[in-house]
Design an enzyme around this catalytic site. Structure first.
Site, short mmCIF file in Angstrom:
data_model
loop_
_atom_site.label_atom_id
_atom_site.label_comp_id
_atom_site.label_asym_id
_atom_site.label_seq_id
_atom_site.Cartn_x
_atom_site.Cartn_y
_atom_site.Cartn_z
N LYS A 142 60.62 28.93 38.66
CA LYS A 142 59.49 29.72 39.15
C LYS A 142 59.03 30.74 38.10
CE LYS A 142 56.52 31.79 41.61
NZ LYS A 142 55.32 31.24 42.19
N ASN A 146 55.41 30.64 35.76
CA ASN A 146 54.40 31.70 35.74
C ASN A 146 54.32 32.37 34.36
OD1 ASN A 146 53.49 31.27 38.29
ND2 ASN A 146 54.19 33.20 39.16
N LEU A 188 43.34 27.62 29.93
CA LEU A 188 42.89 27.90 28.56
C LEU A 188 41.55 28.63 28.57
CD1 LEU A 188 43.84 24.60 26.63
CD2 LEU A 188 44.93 26.84 26.47
N CYS A 198 51.06 38.06 40.88
CA CYS A 198 52.16 37.20 40.40
C CYS A 198 52.42 37.29 38.90
CB CYS A 198 51.89 35.76 40.81
SG CYS A 198 51.56 35.62 42.56
N LYS A 258 40.40 37.39 40.84
CA LYS A 258 39.83 36.07 40.54
C LYS A 258 38.92 35.71 41.72
CE LYS A 258 43.25 32.96 42.49
NZ LYS A 258 44.07 31.79 42.26
#
Ligand code: UGA
Length: 382
Positions: A142, A146, A188, A198, A258
């Protein structure tokens, strides 16, 4: 089908379940490590009411070694048999259902093979690769995932910085390298840095764990440093064009970290707003859904403690209608690439602005179209 119910009663929930998932938060502590107290508390509550064999699955993102701590904690409280399984979560905010139903993989970490297989059987209908490992490997997968994705973003952001110097276009460069199957086209997009609950937290926690075991995780330090600098880039670019931002009205398109979420945690917009107010600009922010959450953060004195401004509320306002927001503004910064902002009529936007300057901090607008409309277009790395 009456197969889903909700309760706040631990005893009822635990007694009626074979498998129990722990999916509580593990927020960042001041030293960068993850706070596992909620996971431990949930484990204790389960242990207190267990009446027979249970499989306890940890879905929360927890530092390597937590699974074993959970096991020890439960064993202190109950005499019943149980298994602890680590089953990290990889879904993204804004596309959680799709990510759950179409996962790239499911990771299950357990010492107890039959418990691992039982949990694996839950995911069989999803038809994806199921990887069974030790708890430590599952927990590490995990953080490594990330941290790798965050590093990919910081890497492309550094390539973007060099592209600007040598006259290359990061959009073409990212496409070109992403066509290599070993690299892949995802994560990218150069821009104003990564945010959310996160990446920033997990990049710090992995460095913390590494240090705890005597290892200095140099690449991750740089990933974090590049990301922090990246968030200051939009205002730095604006300053280099306009010189002085005092009393200039600047419109910010986007607040959330976002699109498709109202989450403001570690959002780049927070850094951009503070930078603009520090420079004396007047900021008008627009966001389809994050306005209220943003206000909760931005209208707190605490947020502005390092800024020498008497009354920050006179420098910052919010507007729902993007066309109203841009009236008479000296510059526009796109910080979150909401579809709502990409589909606007930019000829109308241009006619309403006092000066047609756009900082596209997510490289999401059509550069050629904007330039032909007479805008000064400034992207990241192009
Ligand atoms: C991230 C991971 O992508 C999930 O796999 C993981 O399960 C989740 O964290 C978690 O640990 O719970 P999330 O934080 O929801 O998901 O959002 P992402 O889509 O990964 O975006 C994170 C940040 O990176 C955003 O601020 C986004 O703007 C930025 N980003 C993303 C870039 O700057 N460039 C890119 O190319 C991609």
């Amino acid at each position: 089908a009456k197969r889903l119910s909700f309760t706040t009663d631990y005893s009822f929930a635990v007694k009626n379940s074979e498998i129990i998932f722990i999916a509580v938060g593990t927020p960042e502590m001041p030293n960068g490590s993850a706070d596992t107290s909620y996971v431990m508390e949930a484990s204790r509550q389960i242990a207190k009411v267990m009446d027979n064999y249970k499989i306890i699955v940890d879905k929360s993102t927890v530092p390597v070694g937590t699974s074993r701590e959970v096991k020890n904690e439960i064993a202190k409280i109950t005499k019943h048999d149980f298994a602890v399984v680590s089953n990290p979560e990889f879904l993204r905010e804004g596309s959680a259902l799709k990510d759950f139903l179409e996962p790239d993989r499911v990771v299950i970490g357990a010492d107890d093979k039959s418990a691992a297989e039982k949990v694996a059987s839950l995911y069989k209908p999803l038809n994806c690769e199921i990887l069974i490992t030790t708890p430590e490997s599952a927990e590490m997968i995990k953080y490594a995932s990330n941290s790798f994705l965050a590093t990919k973003i910081s890497f492309i952001n550094e390539i973007a910085a060099i592209c600007e110097k040598v006259g290359a276009d990061i959009k073409d460069v990212a496409k070109g390298i992403g066509l290599d199957k070993r690299i892949g086209p995802y994560f990218l997009n150069a821009g104003a840095g990564y945010g959310g609950s996160c990446f920033p937290k997990d990049v710090k926690e992995l460095q913390f764990t590494a240090k705890k075991f005597g290892y200095d995780f140099g690449i991750l330090q740089e990933t974090q440093k590049v990301n922090e600098l990246q968030k200051h880039l939009p205002v730095k670019k604006l300053r280099s064009i306009l010189g002085n931002l005092k009393n200039i009205k600047v419109v910010l398109f986007g607040l959330s970290f976002k699109p498709n979420t109202d989450d403001m945690r570690e959002a780049s917009s927070l850094v951009v707003i503070k930078d603009l107010v520090k420079e004396g600009a007047k900021v008008v922010a627009v966001d389809p859904i994050a306005k209220e959450k943003a206000k909760q953060l931005l209208f707190k004195k605490d947020f502005w403690k390092d800024v020498k401004v008497q009354d920050f509320s006179s420098f910052l306002s919010f507007e729902d209608d993007p066309y109203k927001a841009v009236q008479g503004c000296g510059a526009l910064i796109l910080i979150t690439e909401w579809k709502e902002f990409l589909e606007l009529d930019y000829s109308k936007i241009g006619s309403l602005m006092k000066s047609k300057i756009i900082i596209d901090a997510r490289n999401s607008l059509n550069k050629e179209a904007l330039v032909s409309l007479g805008f000064s277009y400034i992207g990241i790395g192009r």
